[in-house]
Scaffold this motif. Structure first.
Motif, PDB file in Angstrom:
ATOM      1  N   ASP A  74       0.840  -1.209   0.008  1.00  0.00           N
ATOM      2  CA  ASP A  74       0.022  -0.045   0.033  1.00  0.00           C
ATOM      3  C   ASP A  74       0.873   1.403   0.066  1.00  0.00           C
ATOM      4  O   ASP A  74       0.264   2.247  -0.066  1.00  0.00           O
TER       5      ASP A  74
ATOM      6  N   ASP B 255       0.938   6.903  -1.159  1.00  0.00           N
ATOM      7  CA  ASP B 255       0.095   5.914  -1.076  1.00  0.00           C
ATOM      8  C   ASP B 255      -0.528   5.082  -2.260  1.00  0.00           C
ATOM      9  O   ASP B 255      -0.579   5.708  -3.089  1.00  0.00           O
TER      10      ASP B 255
ATOM     11  N   SER C 101      -2.855   2.630  -4.713  1.00  0.00           N
ATOM     12  CA  SER C 101      -3.887   2.144  -4.448  1.00  0.00           C
ATOM     13  C   SER C 101      -4.135   0.684  -5.337  1.00  0.00           C
ATOM     14  O   SER C 101      -5.072   0.050  -5.370  1.00  0.00           O
TER      15      SER C 101
ATOM     16  N   GLU D   4      -5.040  -5.461  -7.340  1.00  0.00           N
ATOM     17  CA  GLU D   4      -5.582  -4.426  -6.225  1.00  0.00           C
ATOM     18  C   GLU D   4      -4.525  -4.830  -4.873  1.00  0.00           C
ATOM     19  O   GLU D   4      -3.656  -5.888  -4.845  1.00  0.00           O
TER      20      GLU D   4
ATOM     21  N   GLN E 233      -0.481   3.084  -9.373  1.00  0.00           N
ATOM     22  CA  GLN E 233      -1.728   3.811  -9.210  1.00  0.00           C
ATOM     23  C   GLN E 233      -1.919   4.376  -7.707  1.00  0.00           C
ATOM     24  O   GLN E 233      -1.625   3.750  -6.674  1.00  0.00           O
ATOM     25  N   TYR E 234      -1.687   5.476  -7.666  1.00  0.00           N
ATOM     26  CA  TYR E 234      -1.750   6.247  -6.364  1.00  0.00           C
ATOM     27  C   TYR E 234      -3.146   6.578  -6.060  1.00  0.00           C
ATOM     28  O   TYR E 234      -4.031   6.912  -6.739  1.00  0.00           O
ATOM     29  N   VAL E 235      -3.438   6.688  -4.410  1.00  0.00           N
ATOM     30  CA  VAL E 235      -4.540   7.248  -3.980  1.00  0.00           C
ATOM     31  C   VAL E 235      -4.988   8.599  -4.421  1.00  0.00           C
ATOM     32  O   VAL E 235      -6.264   8.863  -4.487  1.00  0.00           O
TER      33      VAL E 235
END
Lengths: 80, 149
Positions: free
Chosen positions: B36, B42, B44, B85, B125-127
């Motif tokens: 994570d 962060d 995703s 994910e 892919q970031y938050v």
């Protein structure tokens, strides 16, 4: 001779395509290919000596290319 | 021995079963999973892409090297591509051997070489909604590779 060069990941983004064709002199080497590649628009985002694979094996810079070769420029790998 | 680049979830129990053999006293399973946080950002999810045909070939070469070096053919590895994910298994390596030391060593060899040589890339892919190619390999990749290791 004309060769097709496969591009992946950040290099494909930099050059705006996942495959390009280049005209090279007969007997051209991997180094010649890189020199030609560096002249393309967007190539300033590539390192000076990117990894090249010829026929799915990492190639030395003095390896001689032929039109039938499967050529790929390989960004820093990040599997796992 | 078997390797594969796949587009589906990795069935880790099937891999362990695949290397099992009565002559083996040790089985080791390595799993790489989507974390994570990376470099303080962060995360995703991660999209994995590959130079697929070469990735499979290079992974096979690594498994063959491990088989020779650690004297076992009971090596199976799969690497998954596509959008994964958090917590999803991206790579699995199962090794069985008569003895534990070589089972651990062979599994370690396969993952370290995979990370160094197999042409697979991560689009993280970031938050916050941004995405970026991971180029962690840049610092650890031996210069010798470019000269045809």
């Amino acid at each position: 001779m004309t060769v097709t060069v496969l591009l992946f990941a950040s290099y494909a983004d930099a050059l705006g395509s996942s495959a390009i064709t280049l005209d090279l002199a007969p007997g051209a080497t991997v180094r010649d290919l890189i020199d030609r590649l560096q002249q393309l628009r967007g190539a300033d985002r590539l390192p000076p000596a990117p990894l090249v694979a010829v026929n799915q094996s990492y190639a030395r810079s003095n390896q001689v290319l032929s039109p039938a070769d499967e050529i790929a420029v390989i960004p820093p790998v990040a599997g796992g | 021995m078997r390797v594969a680049i796949v587009d589906r979830p990795i069935d880790v129990e099937a891999l362990v079963a695949e290397v099992a053999r009565h002559s083996n006293g040790a089985s080791v399973l390595f799993l790489g999973t989507v974390r994570d946080v990376n470099d303080g950002r962060d995360v995703s999810g991660i999209e994995y892409t590959a130079y697929r045909s070469m990735a499979e070939l290079e992974l096979r070469r690594i498994a063959e090297e491990a088989a020779e070096r650690y004297d076992t053919v009971d090596i199976v590895s799969e690497h998954r591509l596509g959008v994964l994910e958090l917590g999803d298994v991206s790579v699995a390596i199962a090794v069985a051997h008569p003895h534990r030391a070589s089972a651990f060593d062979a599994a370690r060899f396969v993952i370290e070489e995979l990370k160094r040589r197999v042409p697979i890339w991560k689009l993280e892919q970031y938050v916050d909604g941004t995405r970026e190619w991971v180029e962690a390999g840049k610092s650890s990749q031996p210069a010798a590779l470019g000269e045809g290791a």
